[in-house]
Enzyme design. Structure first.
Site, PDB file in Angstrom:
ATOM      1  N   ARG A 153     -19.475 -36.090  -7.782  1.00  0.00           N
ATOM      2  CA  ARG A 153     -18.420 -36.053  -8.807  1.00  0.00           C
ATOM      3  C   ARG A 153     -18.972 -36.554 -10.142  1.00  0.00           C
ATOM      4  O   ARG A 153     -20.030 -37.181 -10.220  1.00  0.00           O
ATOM      5  CB  ARG A 153     -17.244 -36.944  -8.390  1.00  0.00           C
ATOM      6  CG  ARG A 153     -17.615 -38.397  -8.256  1.00  0.00           C
ATOM      7  CD  ARG A 153     -16.426 -39.327  -8.304  1.00  0.00           C
ATOM      8  NE  ARG A 153     -16.813 -40.700  -7.997  1.00  0.00           N
ATOM      9  CZ  ARG A 153     -17.372 -41.542  -8.852  1.00  0.00           C
ATOM     10  NH1 ARG A 153     -17.628 -41.149 -10.089  1.00  0.00           N
ATOM     11  NH2 ARG A 153     -17.692 -42.768  -8.494  1.00  0.00           N
ATOM     12  N   GLY A 190     -18.777 -39.034 -13.557  1.00  0.00           N
ATOM     13  CA  GLY A 190     -18.450 -40.438 -13.765  1.00  0.00           C
ATOM     14  C   GLY A 190     -19.493 -41.387 -13.208  1.00  0.00           C
ATOM     15  O   GLY A 190     -20.523 -40.991 -12.667  1.00  0.00           O
ATOM     16  N   VAL A 235     -19.586 -45.653 -11.538  1.00  0.00           N
ATOM     17  CA  VAL A 235     -19.234 -46.322 -10.285  1.00  0.00           C
ATOM     18  C   VAL A 235     -17.736 -46.591 -10.245  1.00  0.00           C
ATOM     19  O   VAL A 235     -17.123 -46.908 -11.269  1.00  0.00           O
ATOM     20  CB  VAL A 235     -20.025 -47.644 -10.121  1.00  0.00           C
ATOM     21  CG1 VAL A 235     -19.741 -48.609 -11.262  1.00  0.00           C
ATOM     22  CG2 VAL A 235     -19.733 -48.290  -8.775  1.00  0.00           C
ATOM     23  N   TYR A 268     -14.458 -47.992  -7.250  1.00  0.00           N
ATOM     24  CA  TYR A 268     -14.156 -48.650  -5.971  1.00  0.00           C
ATOM     25  C   TYR A 268     -13.008 -47.944  -5.290  1.00  0.00           C
ATOM     26  O   TYR A 268     -12.040 -47.529  -5.942  1.00  0.00           O
ATOM     27  CB  TYR A 268     -13.780 -50.112  -6.220  1.00  0.00           C
ATOM     28  CG  TYR A 268     -13.214 -50.827  -5.004  1.00  0.00           C
ATOM     29  CD1 TYR A 268     -14.036 -51.197  -3.945  1.00  0.00           C
ATOM     30  CD2 TYR A 268     -11.855 -51.124  -4.916  1.00  0.00           C
ATOM     31  CE1 TYR A 268     -13.528 -51.846  -2.832  1.00  0.00           C
ATOM     32  CE2 TYR A 268     -11.333 -51.779  -3.808  1.00  0.00           C
ATOM     33  CZ  TYR A 268     -12.178 -52.138  -2.765  1.00  0.00           C
ATOM     34  OH  TYR A 268     -11.663 -52.771  -1.659  1.00  0.00           O
ATOM     35  N   GLY A 319     -12.363 -38.689 -10.936  1.00  0.00           N
ATOM     36  CA  GLY A 319     -13.707 -38.129 -10.897  1.00  0.00           C
ATOM     37  C   GLY A 319     -13.668 -36.833 -10.118  1.00  0.00           C
ATOM     38  O   GLY A 319     -13.265 -36.828  -8.957  1.00  0.00           O
ATOM     39  N   GLY A 366     -11.360 -36.463  -6.802  1.00  0.00           N
ATOM     40  CA  GLY A 366     -10.034 -36.462  -7.386  1.00  0.00           C
ATOM     41  C   GLY A 366      -9.656 -37.757  -8.053  1.00  0.00           C
ATOM     42  O   GLY A 366     -10.333 -38.207  -8.974  1.00  0.00           O
ATOM     43  N   CYS A 368     -16.563 -47.553 -13.973  1.00  0.00           N
ATOM     44  CA  CYS A 368     -16.971 -46.493 -14.899  1.00  0.00           C
ATOM     45  C   CYS A 368     -17.960 -46.998 -15.939  1.00  0.00           C
ATOM     46  O   CYS A 368     -18.088 -46.423 -17.026  1.00  0.00           O
ATOM     47  CB  CYS A 368     -15.753 -45.871 -15.587  1.00  0.00           C
ATOM     48  SG  CYS A 368     -14.570 -45.181 -14.412  1.00  0.00           S
TER      49      CYS A 368
END
Length: 232
Positions: free
Chosen positions: A83, A85, A87, A89, A152, A163, A181
């Site tokens: 995807r 972007g 990082v 969580y 993302g 998503g 991000c």
């Protein structure tokens, strides 16, 4: 992409409950192939993940602030994914939605698709009394200067996967282990803002209604067995 047009399109909803990220990622890829071949209509997967940090195509390990020992202690996995972007969580108390959508039926407009996801989340949050906004250049949704949802998306053959993730009641200590991000921002959950608990299922139902309005879907619940019957 700002709203539905014409007659509603059928789409499927697959609820996975709580699931490991790696298994769900493999499932996304399988269902992406199904949608690409025309074997299934548009499909929305909803899931709550066990703790995981995922790194998109522009992801940097420099934005991971925790040690390997911290990750082991908290049971947090790491995954590199395709995807867009940096990082992010995923974990308990967070609603994740993976739309497997053929954008050829939605104007072939990737940016419009992302705006539609943002708009649906903003509308669902407004239903709960939370005022949220998008931020130019940073896909996702914000409450003032705090991030409440991330987006993302990956597109191949005009079909999407990955998503959105909306924080309902997420452990803030886990988010503190990364720069979401790649930004030095604070994150927030719906329950923090409301000052009370709210179930993930209730938020899911609100969001699915808003997504259906935004993209012109009539959603039907389905099982994985039923969907995979159409697999190539």
């Amino acid at each position: 992409m700002g709203g539905s047009s014409g007659s509603a399109r059928p789409a499927l909803h697959l609820s996975l409950g709580r699931s490991d990220y790696g298994w769900t990622l493999d499932l996304q890829r399988t269902l992406h192939a199904c949608r690409k071949s025309g074997a299934t209509p548009d499909l929305l997967i909803t899931v709550e993940h066990n703790p995981v940090f995922t790194f998109g195509r522009s992801g940097s390990r420099d934005h991971l602030l925790a040690s390997r020992g911290d990750l082991r202690r908290e049971g947090i996995e790491l995954h590199d994914v395709e995807r867009g972007g940096d990082v992010t969580y995923h974990g308990p108390g967070q609603l994740v939605v993976y739309p497997i959508v053929d954008l050829r039926d939605h104007g072939r407009d990737v940016k419009g698709f992302i705006r539609g996801l943002e708009g649906a989340m903003i509308a669902a949050l407004a239903d709960l009394g939370v005022e949220a906004v998008p931020r130019d250049g940073y896909p996702g949704v914000w409450v003032e200067d705090r991030k409440i949802a991330s987006i993302g998306v990956y597109v191949s053959g005009w079909v999407t996967r990955h998503g959105l993730a909306l924080n309902v009641a997420v452990n803030p200590a886990h988010f503190a282990m990364i720069r979401p991000c790649g930004l030095p921002v604070e994150t927030v959950s719906i329950c923090d803002l409301l000052g009370r608990s709210i179930g993930l299922d209730a938020v899911r139902d609100l969001l699915l209604d808003r997504l259906s309005e935004r993209f012109g879907w009539t959603l039907d619940p389905s099982s994985l067995t039923e969907i995979l019957r159409g697999s190539p």
